[in-house]
Design an enzyme around this catalytic site. Structure first.
Site, short mmCIF file in Angstrom:
data_model
loop_
_atom_site.label_atom_id
_atom_site.label_comp_id
_atom_site.label_asym_id
_atom_site.label_seq_id
_atom_site.Cartn_x
_atom_site.Cartn_y
_atom_site.Cartn_z
N GLU A 47 0.83 -1.20 0.00
CA GLU A 47 0.00 0.00 0.00
C GLU A 47 0.87 1.26 0.00
OE1 GLU A 47 -4.16 -1.18 2.15
OE2 GLU A 47 -2.37 -1.29 3.42
N GLU A 79 -4.81 -9.82 3.12
CA GLU A 79 -5.73 -9.63 4.23
C GLU A 79 -6.91 -10.61 4.23
OE1 GLU A 79 -3.43 -5.84 3.92
OE2 GLU A 79 -4.34 -7.24 2.50
#
Length: 262
Positions: A116, A136
């Site tokens: 990210e 995730e």
């Protein structure tokens, strides 16, 4: 001359000769995982570098030869208040907010918040052993620091769902084909490739670079007509700068321009 500052397993090196600053995630024995404190410090580091006129380009990389960063500290998520978790995206977006060009130097595992952060940078130069991933889903969670949004904007909804909803690991060459990476190079060439890009960016007007980044980022969020309006006004503003005059004079005189950012 190089100066070094240490934070929570983040090291910042400023090179006054090359006019660059390098932010290193410095926990190689733990795959450069990024703590909650380090996320906060990451944003604070950018605020300091943004104000440093001796820094023209910022590089973000991981220590060691195995990874950029394998992500965050999973146990710390269970210890952090949900409201604080919902604001983590602000820290991760620090490279995007920076008025200066930011290069992510990627190698090996680039997962979770590491990926990210890379997506919030302007350029992503990757070694050929790089693996990108947002894992995730394996934890019953979704990316929460810009992963879903930046990936979808970069590669489209179909590929974003394929990557994120399946927790897929994307190798460097495939990531390049998707548009997630600026360039893929052999691992032994990575340092030199990033240094060359930084030196290239330093040659340009820092004012024009800042305005260009602002225009590109702002236009991404709106319709074409809004982007064209922003671009046109920025173009007119730069017409009145010393750097533009210097650029024109240097072109006419067939010499290299010397930009001052004014």
């Amino acid at each position: 001359m190089t100066t070094t500052t240490q934070y929570d397993h983040i090291r910042v090196e400023k090179n006054r000769e090359t006019q660059t600053a390098t932010i290193l995630f410095d926990r190689p024995e733990k795959m450069n995982y990024i703590s909650m404190l380090a996320r906060k410090q990451f944003a604070e580091i950018f605020e300091e570098l943004n104000d440093d006129e001796g820094v023209r380009v910022i590089i973000v990389k991981g220590e060691g030869d195995k990874c950029f960063s394998a992500g965050g500290s999973i146990p710390q998520f269970m210890e952090t208040h949900p409201e604080e978790l919902s604001r983590l995206r602000v820290n991760v977006a620090a490279p995007e907010r920076s008025p200066k060009p930011v290069i992510a130097q990627l190698q090996g595992y680039t997962f979770g918040v590491g990926f990210e952060i890379a997506m919030a940078c302007d350029f992503r130069i990757a070694a050929d052993d790089t693996l990108l991933g947002l894992p995730e889903m394996n934890l019953g969670m979704i990316p929460g620091s810009g992963g879903t949004q930046r990936v979808a904007r970069a590669v489209g909804l179909t590929r974003a769902k394929d990557m994120i909803m399946r927790a897929r690991r994307i190798p460097a060459e495939e990531a390049y084909q998707w548009g997630l990476i600026t360039k893929v190079v052999a691992k032994e060439e990575l340092d030199n490739e990033v240094d060359q890009l930084a030196a290239e960016l330093v040659r340009f007007s820092p004012l024009a670079q800042r305005v260009c980044k602002e225009v590109l980022n702002a236009a991404e969020e709106g319709p074409l007509s809004t982007g064209l309006e922003i671009e046109g006004r920025a173009y007119g503003m730069l017409r009145c700068t010393d750097d533009f005059k210097e650029g024109v004079d240097a072109f006419v005189e067939k010499r290299k321009p010397s930009f001052t950012g004014k």
